[in-house]
Design an enzyme around this catalytic site. Structure first.
Site, PDB file in Angstrom:
ATOM      1  N   PRO A   1       9.552   0.407  41.453  1.00  0.00           N
ATOM      2  CG  PRO A   1       8.592   0.395  43.558  1.00  0.00           C
ATOM      3  CD  PRO A   1       9.841   0.010  42.833  1.00  0.00           C
ATOM      4  CD  GLU A   2      10.947   3.789  37.261  1.00  0.00           C
ATOM      5  OE1 GLU A   2      11.026   5.026  37.492  1.00  0.00           O
ATOM      6  OE2 GLU A   2      11.954   3.062  37.172  1.00  0.00           O
TER       7      GLU A   2
END
Length: 273
Positions: free
Chosen positions: A2-3
């Protein structure tokens, strides 16, 4: 992994529901990358004020202290208003409130939930002080600082973006996409980028990350928001994951190279140094 867009999508999916909630209990599963830092029982009775984000950290402000949540490589949060089931083998943090239950699911256990006294806590300062500009904040993401940061660095632009010290949130997928949109080769030293392309890159970072948030983030394997919904930005990708397929601009094949053990997708024809 996840960014920034995925973390922001997660924040938006439960922030308004949990604001004002009182903590009833906190239960821990298997140890995560970093310990909570205090007894779970010490959080009981605290009231949630708001949920913020800094880089890839979710900051849950309480009326006494702050929880810092990092999703690691495979983590996701769920917020449910119905009574929760028992903790599963990959669920490692469970916070029941009078408005619902917030639970961290993390198969690889690289995520973390850390209790601190607030923004000035030494632990919080150590994790947050070195982060770069916030690209979705117009007051924080400033062209002059971005331009000067490029001019001072000889690092190839793709690793520089991933480093997070100049600007946060441009993860591996999004770095390939913004460089394609800017027509910049991923191996170009940052200080060698022309003013025109640097300005184009500055705008592309804002536009593409905002689009990713709008599309619910990117789901390649298991990302979903706090409501359990997947993202759809991967359907918008122009180069990421498209090795050998025709470029949407010139019809020539998309290439793949490795930079710091990360996959970089680009068009050798459209993206010149």
């Amino acid at each position: 992994m996840p960014e920034l867009p995925e973390v922001e999508v997660t924040r938006r999916s439960f922030a308004s529901q949990i604001a004002g909630a009182q903590v009833l209990s906190v239960t821990l599963g298997k140890p995560l990358r970093w310990p909570l830092g205090r007894a779970p029982s010490s959080l009981v009775g605290a009231r949630v004020q708001q949920v913020r984000r800094r880089g890839k950290y979710l900051l849950i402000d309480l009326d006494r202290g702050m929880l810092m949540v990092h999703l690691g490589m495979s983590g996701s949060l769920r917020f449910a208003t119905q009574p929760p089931a028992a903790l599963g083998p990959h669920e490692h943090f469970d916070m029941q409130t009078d408005r619902g239950t917030l639970r961290l699911h993390d198969p690889r256990r690289f995520g973390a939930v850390i209790a601190t006294d607030g923004d000035d806590d030494p632990v919080a300062r150590k994790l947050l002080d070195g982060l770069g500009m916030e690209p979705l904040d117009a007051h924080h993401f400033r062209w002059e600082l971005f331009r000067d940061g490029l001019a001072r660095s000889r690092t190839p632009i793709k690793p520089l973006l991933l480093g997070g010290k100049l600007v946060v949130g441009v993860g591996n997928i999004y770095a390939s996409e913004v460089l394609f949109a800017s027509r910049i080769a991923p191996t170009t030293p940052a200080q060698a980028i022309s003013a025109v392309k640097a300005r184009r890159l500055f705008q592309a970072i804002r536009d593409i990350l905002a689009l990713a948030v709008e599309r619910g983030g990117t789901t390649l394997r298991d990302f979903s928001n706090a409501d359990g919904l997947p993202g759809h930005f991967q359907l918008q990708a122009k180069v990421y994951g498209r090795e050998g397929l025709p470029c949407v601009q010139c019809d020539r094949p998309i290439a793949l190279l490795r930079q710091g053990q990360r996959s970089t997708f680009y068009c050798p024809h459209c993206q010149k140094s």
